[in-house]
Design an enzyme around this catalytic site. Structure first.
Site, PDB file in Angstrom:
ATOM      1  CB  THR A  60       6.716   3.925   3.636  1.00 37.85           C
ATOM      2  OG1 THR A  60       5.439   3.334   3.908  1.00 37.85           O
ATOM      3  CG2 THR A  60       7.602   2.907   2.953  1.00 37.85           C
ATOM      4  CG  ASP A 113       3.539   4.059  -5.303  1.00 37.08           C
ATOM      5  OD1 ASP A 113       3.731   4.690  -6.365  1.00 37.08           O
ATOM      6  OD2 ASP A 113       3.411   2.820  -5.270  1.00 37.08           O
ATOM      7  CB  VAL A 155      -0.604  -3.019  -4.326  1.00 30.73           C
ATOM      8  CG1 VAL A 155      -1.586  -2.230  -5.192  1.00 30.73           C
ATOM      9  CG2 VAL A 155      -1.138  -3.134  -2.895  1.00 30.73           C
ATOM     10  CG  ASP A 156       2.479  -1.289  -8.034  1.00 36.25           C
ATOM     11  OD1 ASP A 156       1.565  -0.864  -8.753  1.00 36.25           O
ATOM     12  OD2 ASP A 156       3.086  -0.574  -7.215  1.00 36.25           O
ATOM     13  CG  ASP A 184      20.800 -33.379  16.245  1.00 40.81           C
ATOM     14  OD1 ASP A 184      20.337 -32.219  16.072  1.00 40.81           O
ATOM     15  OD2 ASP A 184      20.541 -34.319  15.476  1.00 40.81           O
TER      16      ASP A 184
END
Length: 433
Positions: free
Chosen positions: A16, A52, A191-192, A388
């Protein structure tokens, strides 16, 4: 819906960037810096963050910065671009703001939409809230003449309602009344989520929430999506970040939020097989990597000791002393040892099993052997593991990941060739196909 519906099978990095920085002559400075990243510093998914990470009074300018930067840098950007916009399950006005900004960003006249792969929607609630967001996407696509479902939708799991909604998604996707097949990433927002759960810890730190990460990984698997863990805020704690990724990978969550280019590099390389295989020793509860010296795997710590006696050996692990014969010692050491295979090792094993299948064998034994040295005493150990078809399929995941990275990130080809031998890279791209 448990089959991946998007071209990308894996996302290692979710990075971000603020869309507008207050007090700077060029408020898009950080966006421009992120847009110029390439190779291992560039994420699989870049998220210009107009929520945010950007102050509320800067978000209109941030939306314009997304348009300007993406239209300029988009043609050469190596990863996918998914801006995050504002949204909230309890606020119609916030949802409307997010819709308006998505509408502006995707306007073909602004020149950015052809390089935008989708949007990230935060603070979602129950499944009806997800369907509201999807309907906005569909309206935007119709308004601008885009193909329905062409914009991917990713959500951030930041509430108990969103966590429960993951269990209902499988029943909703594919219905003619929605376009939820556009879903791409499920991203944890611890966090939220902590705030929504009204959780308290003695230190005020975040709980670990392993259940949330498991549920998100399960939700992604059940719906053909990709799971991504939330941000790791202590950006200087590289070892802690690596440990978090290792824990996640054991849950099938191979992606993680990255806050800095340094974290992007760590997260891009963490799920890839190592360049060289190595042995781990459980030294009284702590995993220790053995050092290879002249073909011998050497332990040099003080939590485990080994002494040869007239009658056999004394193996000490922590405060426990065991008197054992040579055969018993080998068994005890095998219980303490694990091998981490390199890319070359994985390819070798897969090629050997494929050759065995072609000759009509349904299962074969693979042998791992090593000479281990503790306190100057050397012991030869070996174990057989049956391979296998189920084993083959399970251990194909790191190869599939490697192939997905190589196919979708040509900007990392040089990095991969430097990390591994080019011949190994070529074999890894061929095996399993």
């Amino acid at each position: 819906m448990d089959k991946r519906t998007h071209e990308r099978k894996f996302v290692r990095t979710f990075f971000t960037t603020p869309t507008a920085v207050e007090g700077e002559d060029d408020s898009a400075k950080m966006l421009e810096g992120a847009a110029g990243l390439s190779g291992m510093e560039a994420p699989d998914v870049w998220v210009p963050d107009n929520e945010d990470a950007t102050a509320p009074n800067m978000r209109d300018e941030g939306a314009q910065n997304i348009i300007d930067v993406v239209s300029e840098y988009g043609p050469d950007y190596p990863g996918e671009i998914h801006p995050r916009v504002v949204w909230h399950r309890d606020s119609p006005s916030t949802r409307y703001q997010g819709f308006q900004r998505m509408l502006e960003i995707t306007d073909p006249d602004n020149g950015a939409v052809e390089y935008i792969d989708g949007f990230v929607i935060p603070e979602v609630g129950d499944i009806d809230d997800w369907k509201k967001a999807d309907e906005f996407f569909t309206i935007i696509e119709n308004e601008h003449g885009l193909e329905e479902g062409s914009l991917k939708m990713s959500v951030i799991i930041e509430s108990g309602a969103a966590e429960l909604a993951m269990g209902k998604l499988r029943d909703e996707m594919g219905k003619p009344t929605n376009n939820l097949q556009r879903m791409f990433l499920l991203v944890d927002g611890e966090v939220d989520y902590t705030k929504d759960m009204r959780a308290i810890t003695p230190t005020g730190g975040l709980p670990a929430w392993p259940e949330l990460r498991h549920n998100t990984s399960r939700g992604a698997s059940a719906n053909g999506l990709i799971a991504v863990d939330g941000p790791y805020d202590d950006i200087r704690d590289v070892e802690g970040y690596r440990e978090r990724m290792t824990e996640n990978q054991a849950k099938g969550m191979l992606g993680i939020w990255s806050l800095t280019p340094g974290q992007v590099v760590e997260a891009n390389t963490s799920p890839l097989p190592p360049q060289a295989g190595y042995w781990l020793l459980d030294a009284d509860g702590r995993e220790v990597k053995l050092e290879r010296e002249d073909g011998v795997e050497v332990y040099s710590g003080n939590r485990v000791s080994l002494e040869e006696t007239d009658d056999g050996y004394v193996l000490s692990v922590g405060s426990d002393d065991l008197e054992v014969s040579e055969e018993e010692l080998q068994e005890e050491l095998l219980d303490l040892l694990d091998y981490v295979p390199s890319l070359d090792d994985i390819v070798d094993s897969m090629e050997e099993f494929e050759a065995a299948k072609e000759s009509g064998k349904g299962a074969i034994a693979m042998t791992q052997s090593a000479t281990v040295e503790i306190d100057g005493v050397q012991v030869d150990v070996s174990r057989d593991r049956m391979w296998d078809e189920a084993t083959y399929q399970a251990l194909q995941t790191p190869i599939t990941l490697f192939q997905d990275v190589y196919e979708n990130r040509p900007d990392q080809h040089d990095d991969l060739a430097e990390l591994y031998d080019e011949a190994v890279v070529e074999r890894a791209m061929d095996v399993g196909n």
